[in-house]
Design a protein around this motif. Structure first.
Motif, short mmCIF file in Angstrom:
data_model
loop_
_atom_site.label_atom_id
_atom_site.label_comp_id
_atom_site.label_asym_id
_atom_site.label_seq_id
_atom_site.Cartn_x
_atom_site.Cartn_y
_atom_site.Cartn_z
N UNK A 1 0.81 -1.23 0.00
CA UNK A 1 0.00 0.00 0.00
C UNK A 1 0.84 1.28 0.00
N UNK A 2 1.86 1.40 0.85
CA UNK A 2 2.62 2.65 0.83
C UNK A 2 3.57 2.78 -0.36
N UNK A 3 3.72 1.74 -1.15
CA UNK A 3 4.69 1.73 -2.26
C UNK A 3 3.99 2.02 -3.59
N UNK A 4 2.78 1.49 -3.73
CA UNK A 4 2.02 1.74 -4.96
C UNK A 4 1.51 3.18 -4.97
N UNK A 5 1.61 3.86 -6.12
CA UNK A 5 1.16 5.25 -6.18
C UNK A 5 -0.37 5.29 -6.32
N UNK B 1 3.48 -6.60 -10.75
CA UNK B 1 3.06 -5.19 -10.70
C UNK B 1 3.81 -4.37 -11.76
N UNK B 2 5.11 -4.61 -11.88
CA UNK B 2 5.88 -3.91 -12.91
C UNK B 2 5.37 -4.32 -14.29
N UNK B 3 5.11 -5.62 -14.45
CA UNK B 3 4.61 -6.13 -15.72
C UNK B 3 3.28 -5.47 -16.08
N UNK B 4 2.47 -5.17 -15.06
CA UNK B 4 1.18 -4.52 -15.29
C UNK B 4 1.32 -3.02 -15.46
N UNK B 5 2.53 -2.52 -15.29
CA UNK B 5 2.75 -1.08 -15.46
C UNK B 5 2.20 -0.23 -14.33
N UNK B 6 2.08 -0.79 -13.15
CA UNK B 6 1.58 -0.02 -12.00
C UNK B 6 2.74 0.82 -11.46
N UNK B 7 2.59 2.15 -11.40
CA UNK B 7 3.69 2.98 -10.90
C UNK B 7 3.90 2.80 -9.39
N UNK B 8 5.16 2.64 -9.02
CA UNK B 8 5.50 2.40 -7.62
C UNK B 8 6.67 3.28 -7.20
N UNK B 9 6.75 3.53 -5.92
CA UNK B 9 7.83 4.35 -5.36
C UNK B 9 9.14 3.58 -5.22
N UNK B 10 9.08 2.30 -5.39
CA UNK B 10 10.26 1.46 -5.22
C UNK B 10 9.81 0.04 -5.47
N UNK B 11 10.74 -0.90 -5.42
CA UNK B 11 10.35 -2.29 -5.61
C UNK B 11 10.43 -3.01 -4.28
N UNK B 12 9.54 -3.96 -4.09
CA UNK B 12 9.56 -4.73 -2.85
C UNK B 12 10.25 -6.07 -3.10
N UNK B 13 11.13 -6.40 -2.21
CA UNK B 13 11.88 -7.65 -2.29
C UNK B 13 11.82 -8.29 -0.90
N UNK B 14 11.62 -9.58 -0.87
CA UNK B 14 11.35 -10.22 0.42
C UNK B 14 12.17 -11.48 0.61
N UNK C 1 13.21 -1.22 -2.11
CA UNK C 1 14.48 -0.89 -2.75
C UNK C 1 14.24 0.21 -3.77
N UNK C 2 15.04 1.25 -3.67
CA UNK C 2 14.86 2.40 -4.57
C UNK C 2 16.23 2.91 -4.96
N UNK C 3 16.38 3.25 -6.20
CA UNK C 3 17.68 3.68 -6.70
C UNK C 3 18.77 2.69 -6.30
#
Lengths: 259, 255, 259, 255, 255, 259
Positions: free
Chosen positions: E116-120, E154-167, E199-201
């Motif tokens: 939720x806090x990552x997806x725009x 999410x990236x494949x669907x083109x959903x803009x995000x503030x960063x990527x989540x890795x777990x 993860x961002x930048x």
């Protein structure tokens, strides 16, 4: 015409007749509609009865099978009563799990049978603490023209009177008739102002769902009571209703003796 | 099986319940169990009450008048009253599965129907008044204990009513009528008749709830009603006291 | 005034106080509300405790009965934790089957007890592979003024400390006290920007449901953690919260030792 | 387990079903069981029918056209048809738990799909037409019995249709095809094919429902279809008769 | 019982998990299981991903931004994010009953709260973004595998995000910390700590998910966090690679 | 563009192509999409198969465990088939208990396997009347691009062909391959006016959900049929469909023989 307006018209009609001490179908205030009882319709069930109370129709089937007793009464059979108000029976019934109306119906019928000790449960022990007969009383409404409770209670005791314990099918000896030793009868009245109408029809119920059910047994004991609906009941009327319900139950009980 | 998940009220073996003209807990036939009532015990609810009646321990909360969701449940000219009777899983000997069973659905229905004609619903169109009662410990007569608690919670919430509801049961045990039966008398007795009365201007006006199971003659039933009325008047005094105490406390705080 | 506007006002108030390093009820940022623990209220339960954490009230009852062990741990008792957020406890709770909030609450409390090995389950085997003691921990919320988690966790371990195994009732020898050997304590913090508030009230939660619960045991081990709510947590704050939570748990644990 | 709570159609041990060229109940291969149909048996429903087909006993009721709740289920240009097949708990040997199981959900679906193209839905936009069938006693072929009863109830309710639906099954037992199998033939037979046909202007126009389980050659399947058509025409005559009788009764009453 | 229908995480008997300084599958303490990621594996979904992490096999699909039903679930100023974690009945040793249990409800909640806090969300008022993950085969760490797959979907669907989540999770077994525990280490280990990072930048910015059960000292917990961060960076590289590969494939196709 | 308008455009396109006897993806009217079968993907399952039918993807897992037989067939294994149309597989699927579509899917697949006697259930008796092998066939849709039924039926029989009975794990002797002795194949056709399209895609289904599934076995017997959807079928077309379905099933069955 909308259902609501129709109900209002019916209500006015019921009330205006009642002002003259009359009912819309011409019955006396304490008169029960004609009753027909047909038993043994469902050969797949251990017992069954269809009751017609005026245009109200209810069928009850009794199924039996061995099961575990309750731990605190290890030597007695078990009664389970269930009611389905299927949408076939009324435009107001909906498919789905039992709502408060069908639960109340099942429990009021159940209490009459249970508390009058209509079935001798001690005769239904197979092996103490291990196995007893379970009696499933299934109330299946077919046509709700008012007072499903009394019709269901009558169909239930009629079906029990007609029940054979299927011992053979379960390898438990010979079949035998279910030991029924009491005849509870439920009488439901509709409270309208200072008056009450015994065995109300659905049209009469348009004045408000204010009923009381009083079940009495062959010795004229009261065995179950249920005030149902949002209203207040005067003590005086309560006493009157007890007296008249026990009286009317006697009439109905005569029909049961013919089964 | 769905239709079995409930507290079946089973008639158990015979136990002598009246010994030397006294009940097992030493009470007289027309004597209530000890009652303790405290109003305003919860912060979040608009009104609340904790009540003990013998070994019964119950809490009642009232929310409202408030908005009704979903909207199609609203009534245009009056408030919708809801009543939810619920037992904590640990309130009975054998753990009770959480959630409503058929018994609690029925009790909720007849309890709601007792309050509906008493609450001045017409003052709050489109609103909801919710009465929630939780049984924390059960010992026969939980529905009467809950009704008594709910009345105090309703007053605590400031809900206008035409009278106060007070509830008590009468049982028949060993052939005699006794007021306010406890667990043993309920389980092994011959009949149980819970009543709720509307009390107004200090006197009983009408019956708001009556149920019965067991066996009683017509005369016994009438006698039981009289016995219940006397018991109800005693409980009514305690309900009033609890309400007064709360108001007094509030006044002292506010000074 | 609508609930939403009210929440906004509360939120502004909480935030403005916080800018001065203060909380709306005057507590220090890491101060826990006054705690009262009452045990043994419910004599029908094997153990019980009512916890008051400020105005938040939770009652926990423990019931025990023999049952089947899990096949892979045939010699250990079984713990089942359940939470009911009954509508009595908050205007926002609704009747119905457990939702994600009550499921998470039950599971977080459960993990603290289970992972600290608070109950010696090996002492609860009756017959290996056949019968062990089942412990039902039922969390019943009464008044939700914030931080139900810590209050529930505290009530759960308090109730366990107070539990007697009802062996006699089931014909399994003498009753004995439940073997409790650890004292897990949950500490929940609300994250607000760069700060955190320990043991948040409901009014404080108006700034957003961003919490983390860290449960530690008598040896100051962490035994359970749960980040809950839609937010991102910096690593630095995470480390701080671990330290402070373990410290505060020690304080609370002192109360448990008095039971 | 949820996915098991249904009447599993199990192939049981072999039993000889054709003895001396006759079926166990003495019927010929192409002979229907005795059928009894009565229209208009319920007061509350807009149309109704009681039907016996061998030992099957079913009741059908039709409500509508009427309002659809909830509103978002309405269709702007036509009626919504619902069909609910339900078995009474006491209708089968082993008591059936109340409520829908997977079998009744499937039967309800294919039965509804049989009626949808036949009912003139476009005449009743935004309305609902509800068909409810209750099996009071089951003895193989309940879905066909219910479809036959539903047709009469629909006519009794005055719902305009493009034709009448008539339903019957064909089974394969001991290697031969038989019409309208009873319980023993269904349980121990090799195949069961329930059909429903649309009959218009006194002749079969199309197939509204067909399902099958068991084993049949392609040729047998075609022969089974022919056999079912003949049976359907006989049932159709009885459906018409029941409707006529009801109308005659009404006319007599109205005179 | 309702409250039991779940995969209980039981501590089983002691098994030696570190032999000669190596893990049972030969991995080093800070070594991930083999990972395989493929983006865009489903046609109907707007974005999708198949991912293997050791013996875990999961599929993620993303639908949205799309309309939200029912309407009252819409939010006027942002998208509603849903996350549904589900296990196929055949994904575990003992067949799992279909449908959500308490464990999957909790995992779905904390996973949704991670995204939720990552997806725009503010870019898509009144819309819904649905993330569905299916566990086809489970072997410890399914929630981390699903989060990793969901990010790629999410990236494949083109959903803009503030960063990527890795777990990734860290466990404590035989007194030592190990990265990305497999089933045996999870079942017989002393603690399990699943993390998800944003993860961002190219660097880890914050913690999006953290849960823990077991026993760890404060120091171990901090060390576990560091270990997880290193593992996450490795997974992040593989996620990027899978996304690149998909885009490259698309570009080649489009040429 | 709204979903509805899009469907209308697709429908027009499908119909206009069909007027020329063509399908939108260039297939012949009776041509089945390319099929890929991958087995043994799920090592935790006793058997498994992923089927790709064009872009439609279904995975089926088979799990086995000992359980009680049905009382009337005490010496036979039990098959339970279940389908989950998880929302991952299509924008129109919703989470929740099985609806009529998934129930019908599971039952149609089940009938093909059951009635063709594909599994020799008599070989799955462990102890007559007490314990038999239960076969759980779980259909898990991954991508619904039309004709889930045929893909599911194919995945189910492929998974069964690939199933090992896990006797060892339950201490019941050596593992052995599931005895599969028949190869039912389901062929579904979409009825469009006077024509029919075998193996319809989702875009083709936009003309209306009017299908019939005919399942035949290795001896070209019909073993299951299901007309599904609101339409009327002429007898002539019914006969044609039977013939063509049995023919097409032979083609598909060749693929199964390679497993």
């Amino acid at each position: 015409m909308s259902e609501e307006i129709l109900m209002d018209i019916k209500k006015d009609y019921v009330l205006s007749k009642l002002r003259d001490g009359e009912r819309i179908d011409g019955r006396r205030l304490d008169e029960i509609r004609p009753i027909e009882i047909e038993t043994n319709l469902i050969s797949k069930a251990e017992g069954s009865a269809l009751v017609r109370l005026g245009d109200t129709q209810v069928i009850v089937g009794v199924k039996m099978q061995p099961g575990e007793p309750f731990p605190d009464v290890p030597d007695r059979g078990v009664i389970i009563t269930n009611a389905e108000l299927v949408p076939l029976a009324s435009p107001t019934f909906e498919a789905g799990p039992p709502d408060e109306t069908s639960i109340e119906l099942a429990r009021v019928v159940d209490r009459g049978i249970r508390e009058s000790e209509a079935v001798d449960l001690t005769k239904l022990c197979i092996e103490e603490g291990e196995k007893v007969w379970m009696i499933f009383i299934d109330i299946h409404a077919l046509d709700d023209d008012g007072n499903l409770i009394d019709a269901s209670a009558l169909a239930a005791i009629s079906a029990l009177l007609n029940t054979t314990v299927p011992a053979e099918r379960f390898g438990l000896g010979d079949d035998f008739p279910l030991p029924v030793r009491n005849l509870p009868v439920a009488i439901t009245s509709l409270i309208v102002g200072e008056r009450y109408l015994i065995d109300p029809t659905r049209d009469e119920m348009s004045v408000g769902n204010r009923i009381i059910t009083i079940t009495s047994d062959k010795d004229n004991n009261i065995v179950a009571m249920q005030k149902s609906g949002s209203y207040l009941l005067s003590e005086q009327k309560f006493y009157e209703l007890i007296d008249v319900s026990v009286e009317k139950a006697k009439e109905v009980r005569e029909l049961l003796k013919e089964i | 099986m769905n239709e079995m998940d409930e507290d079946l009220e089973i008639k158990k073996e015979y136990i002598q319940l009246i010994v030397d003209g006294k009940r097992l807990d030493g009470r007289g036939f027309e004597e209530l169990r000890p009652i303790k009532i405290e109003a305003g015990v919860l912060k979040r609810a608009d009104g609340s009450c904790y009540l003990e009646m013998g070994r019964n321990k119950v809490v009642a909360a009232v929310y409202g008048p408030r908005e009704v969701h979903p909207r199609h449940m609203q009534e245009p000219s009056k408030a919708v009253v809801r009543y939810r009777y619920n037992m904590a899983p640990f309130s009975v000997e054998e753990r009770k599965r959480p959630g409503p069973d058929r018994r609690s659905v029925e009790i909720s229905k007849v309890s709601r129907e007792a309050y509906e004609p008493v609450i001045m619903k017409e003052l709050f169109p489109r609103s909801g008044i919710d009465i929630f009662v939780e049984v924390l410990q059960a010992d026969a007569g939980t529905r009467t204990a809950c009704l008594n608690a709910a009345t105090v919670a309703l007053v605590d919430a400031g809900i206008p009513m035409r009278g106060l509801i007070t509830s008590v049961a009468v049982a028949k045990v060993d052939g005699v009528l006794v007021l306010d039966p406890m667990k043993e008398e309920d389980n092994h007795g011959e009949a149980d008749v819970p009543f709720a009365f509307v009390i107004r201007n200090g006197r009983i006006e009408s019956i708001a709830l009556v149920q019965m199971d067991g066996k009683m003659t017509v005369e016994e039933m009438k006698k039981a009603t009289e016995m219940a009325k006397k018991g109800a008047m005693e409980i009514y005094a305690l309900q009033r006291e609890a309400i007064m105490k709360k108001y007094a406390a509030v006044e002292i705080e506010e000074e």
